[in-house]
Structures are given as structure tokens and as C-alpha cells.
Design a protein around this motif. Sequence first.
Motif, mmCIF file in Angstrom:
data_model
loop_
_atom_site.group_PDB
_atom_site.id
_atom_site.type_symbol
_atom_site.label_atom_id
_atom_site.label_comp_id
_atom_site.label_asym_id
_atom_site.label_seq_id
_atom_site.Cartn_x
_atom_site.Cartn_y
_atom_site.Cartn_z
ATOM 1 N N LYS A 146 31.555 25.092 43.752
ATOM 2 C CA LYS A 146 32.734 25.921 43.516
ATOM 3 C C LYS A 146 32.346 27.150 42.707
ATOM 4 O O LYS A 146 31.693 27.052 41.667
ATOM 5 C CB LYS A 146 33.788 25.121 42.763
ATOM 6 N N VAL A 147 32.699 28.298 43.207
ATOM 7 C CA VAL A 147 32.369 29.539 42.536
ATOM 8 C C VAL A 147 33.323 29.768 41.379
ATOM 9 O O VAL A 147 34.545 29.741 41.543
ATOM 10 C CB VAL A 147 32.436 30.731 43.523
ATOM 11 N N LYS A 148 32.765 29.967 40.199
ATOM 12 C CA LYS A 148 33.582 30.198 39.018
ATOM 13 C C LYS A 148 34.003 31.666 38.981
ATOM 14 O O LYS A 148 33.168 32.567 38.969
ATOM 15 C CB LYS A 148 32.792 29.849 37.755
ATOM 16 N N VAL A 149 35.295 31.894 38.993
ATOM 17 C CA VAL A 149 35.830 33.248 39.037
ATOM 18 C C VAL A 149 36.302 33.635 37.635
ATOM 19 O O VAL A 149 37.110 32.932 37.019
ATOM 20 C CB VAL A 149 37.003 33.355 40.034
ATOM 21 N N THR A 150 35.780 34.729 37.123
ATOM 22 C CA THR A 150 36.154 35.203 35.790
ATOM 23 C C THR A 150 37.452 36.003 35.852
ATOM 24 O O THR A 150 37.964 36.334 36.938
ATOM 25 C CB THR A 150 35.032 36.068 35.204
ATOM 26 N N GLU A 151 37.977 36.338 34.671
ATOM 27 C CA GLU A 151 39.249 37.052 34.600
ATOM 28 C C GLU A 151 39.158 38.425 35.228
ATOM 29 O O GLU A 151 40.079 38.869 35.945
ATOM 30 C CB GLU A 151 39.682 37.157 33.132
ATOM 31 N N HIS A 152 38.058 39.147 34.975
ATOM 32 C CA HIS A 152 37.971 40.494 35.555
ATOM 33 C C HIS A 152 37.808 40.449 37.069
ATOM 34 O O HIS A 152 38.244 41.360 37.782
ATOM 35 C CB HIS A 152 36.820 41.285 34.907
ATOM 36 N N TYR A 163 33.620 38.090 46.260
ATOM 37 C CA TYR A 163 32.515 37.481 45.526
ATOM 38 C C TYR A 163 32.479 38.062 44.122
ATOM 39 O O TYR A 163 32.888 39.213 43.910
ATOM 40 C CB TYR A 163 31.187 37.736 46.230
ATOM 41 N N PRO A 164 32.018 37.310 43.129
ATOM 42 C CA PRO A 164 31.927 37.845 41.770
ATOM 43 C C PRO A 164 31.047 39.085 41.715
ATOM 44 O O PRO A 164 30.015 39.154 42.385
ATOM 45 C CB PRO A 164 31.304 36.682 40.978
ATOM 46 N N VAL A 165 31.447 40.067 40.921
ATOM 47 C CA VAL A 165 30.665 41.290 40.810
ATOM 48 C C VAL A 165 29.417 41.021 39.990
ATOM 49 O O VAL A 165 29.417 40.245 39.032
ATOM 50 C CB VAL A 165 31.498 42.422 40.140
ATOM 51 N N LYS A 166 28.305 41.632 40.375
ATOM 52 C CA LYS A 166 27.032 41.493 39.678
ATOM 53 C C LYS A 166 26.420 42.869 39.485
ATOM 54 O O LYS A 166 26.552 43.745 40.343
ATOM 55 C CB LYS A 166 26.078 40.606 40.485
#
Length: 529
Positions: free
Chosen positions: A391-397, A10-13
Motif C-alpha cells: 500500500k502506497v503511503k500518501v502524505t498530506e501534500h 503517484y507520490p511526488v519525488k
Amino acid sequence: MAEVQIGKTYPVKSRLKPKSKKPTSTTESKYWKKSYKTTQIPNLIYPITSIDFSPLTNDFITTYSASATLYSSQTLEPTSKFTSFNDVAYSASYRHDGKLVAFGGESGDVQVFDLKTRSALRRLKGHYRSVRCVKYPKFDNLHLFSGGDDTFVKYWDVASETELLSFQGHKDYVRSGASSPVSSDLFVTGSYDHTVKLWDTRVSSMNSTMNINHGKPVEDVIFLPFGSLLATAGGNSVKIWDVTSGGKLIYAMESHNKTVTSICVGKILKDGSPESDESRLLSVGLDGYMKVFDYSALKITHSMRYPAPLLSVGVSSDSSVRVIGTSNGVIYAGKKKKKDVDGVSGKELGEYSISSVPEKRALRPTNFRYFERSQSEKPSRGDYLIKRQAKVKVTEHDKLLRKFRHKEALVTVLNGKSPHDMVAVMEELVARKKLLKCVSNLDEDELGLLLNVLHKYCTVPRYAGFLIGLTKRVAQMRAEDIKSSYTLKGYVRNIKRSLMEEISIQNSLQEIQGIISPLLRSAEKAFGN
């Protein structure tokens, strides 16, 4: 060799996201705020001393200065005006059939007017000081009671202009009263002597049958529906009393900051049917707030601020109109918005009734057009909706963290413009126990980039607790590299300067707090007494 990846991530927050201080809006709060369209009625100049609604038409009447004005509940426009007063008019009160209205006044007389002709039919003389309380009994069209600044409460026969009873029990101004909704012989009065007294016209001794001590000068008193509960307003508190148990205190609401001036009962519809009505207690005060109190759950359900001190409030019997009067002569009249009907917005339908609006024919599987619907077709109430998973947008990091390329992920966010993402990645690396290792592997340019970012954000309150500690560890771990580079020394000097400025600001704020705290404590004691 293939790169190692984990199955689902999951994207980091960031965990440092502050909690919002703005209160969450409840369904009932939205009802009181958004279901009324408020109209401002200005230019009355004088304070609005009282508001009362007709029991038949929902038209309302207001008193201000030496006049009273009747307003239409449909247009919120004035329809007639009463000016036959010698002095300031107070306490407008409709008779049960809505044909007559009575007023008190500064002169001490009680006047009864015919609504159609606007002529004064009766003038009741008996008080020798101003009359602030005039009320008709619930089911009695022949009598009324009044209370004045002479401390007397009088019961009148309107037809003969005769004083039938004179109750003397209060020791200060009588400023409010209410008739019982279950009996025409019972009524209560509130006084500035802090007491509320229940009177019974059938008692020959003419003494009050129940006494309640509110604790502050009583500004208003009303019976709640069914007559078993009583609400009193005085000081900054509104209190609920049980009449059937001899005046037992049930609850005290102290949410106002200044004196509560007026209270009334309003209704809300749970599912649109009158059978599901629930009553709420509305209060207004000199602090400019209107509070809505659910006395069944004993809690405040809504609060609304107005730009002036509030003196009076009234709600129609069906809660379609809400009116608030202020001290600067402005009336805020709120009219209930009409609900949407079959796609028709809540605008005025003019001479057409709701039933005359044509209904759109519902499509069914037996109709050929049912199978030719496009993607823009809106679902009907009975349709079961299957929502497409977003759709979950995944960033480069995030992609780099999936592949365990920790240093590259850190450098990526350091080159970015979002401090929120930067702190989120650093926290994730701390959880993986890789942050200090990444810092130790940074080259001179990457280390300079990190120090520059720490200089920008280490004094931001949202991130300071985390970044100041990280700054200390980076300076300790890379001390030799910093000493050997003039550029890195410049970054460290900038960080030191920012921290010294922040310490100076915090010291100044503590000095100001030391000056203000005694003043606040003194103010609390003064208002408390």
C-alpha cells in the motif's frame, strides 16, 4: 460542488537526488568478499616473502626471515616450522606429490626438506648470490629449476645434487618463475631486466625459446590453466600474453596504484559443481589492494583493501583457502564458509557428516498437516508466491496536489521539516506552471515562512541550483511587500548574508585548487616517468 480529482497519481519525488558514488556490489564481488571467513595471523614480525599450497592436503607454507612455517588448512594453525636456514628464506615450492618442499635463500643455496621429518635432505650449491625463485616442474619429481640475483637460471638433478643445465640470458636479478602445466620440460622466468623468457630443457643451444618484454621489472609470472596463456606482473600492471602465438600481448591491466608484487590463479563455482569452475587471476600490490581479474571477459570483478602493503598471495587448488602475506608480518588467511544444509547454519559439524543431518519431511497435499499450516509457515522451493501489493503511503501534500489545491500543498511542506519533500513539491508545481502563482498569492506570514526556508537551504549544494533561482524570483515578485515589512526585511538580510558567506567559501576553495593543481600535475609526471 464536488472537488476535482484525477484517477491515479503517484507520490511526488525530488529530481535533485544525487547519484551514489559507491559502486554496486555484483554477485562475484559478494562471492570473494562474503564466502571467506578471514583469520588474521599476527606476530610474525618479518615480511611474508612467499606462500605455497600443498597439491594434496591444501595445507600451506610461508617463508619469512630465516624460517618457514607450515599451516593446517582446517584450523589455520601452525603445525611445523623449518629453521635450518643460514639467512632469509625465499620461494617455498612443493613437489608434485606433496612430500618434499624446496626453498631458496639469501645465502644462494637451494634446500630441499622432507615434510614429515623437517630435515634437510639436499643442499644445491651453484648460485653465488641470493636465490629468489625455486620451482618444481609439474609432473617431474626428480628435477627443479632456480633463478638468482646472479642472473643465472639453473636446472638441477635433486637426487645427485647436480647442476644439469645453466641458462644465461637475463641481464638483471631473476626474481620469479613458473613451470608449464602441460610439459615438465618448459618453464618461464621473470627478471628485473623487464623480460620474461621461456626455457626448454630439450634445446641443446640453451637459449630461450621465447622472449617477452613486460616494460617494467618483473615481480611475478605464472602460467594460466591449460598453459596457453601467461600472466606477468611488474610495475603497476598485470599483462596477459598468448604463448602459442609467440608471446602476443592480449591485455594489460593497470588498476593498481603501486607495484604489483604477486599473482596467482583462483577458482569460483558457478552452480556448486566442479565442472562449472571458472578461473580468476588474483593480484596483490604495495598499495594494499587485492584485485580479482576475469581474464576471459578482460575486466576487474572485485577489489579489496588491506591495511598494509601486500607481498604474496596464494589460493588452494579447490579455492577453499585464500592466504595473503603482508610486509609487516601479518597473514590474512581466509577459509571458505560452509553452506547451510537443511536449515543448519554453516557451523562446524564436528565428527558428523553432512549426510547424518536429519532431513525435515516435506508436507504434501496427501498429509493432513498440509491443510493446517499457519501463516507463519515458510514456503518451500517449489511453491509459487503471490505477493500482496504494498500500500502506497500518501502524505498530506500529495492529497492536496491530487485535489489541485496547490497553495495549500506548498504551505504544508513549508511547515514541515523535510527539505526533500519541499523541493519535490516545488518541482511538481513548476511542472504544472503554478509555483509563481502560488508565491504571488501568499500572505505576509506565509511569505515569511517561505523566505525563512530559502535562508536555511539555498546554500545546501543539493538544492542550491534550484532554490537560488527561486529566491531571486521571489524577491522580484514580492519586492513591495518586503519593503513594507520589517520582518520580511530581516529574512532577506539573512539570505544575503548566507549567500555572501558561500561566495567567500567558494573563492577560498578556488584559491586552494589553484595551489594544488600544479602539484598534482608535477606528481603525475614524476610517477609517469
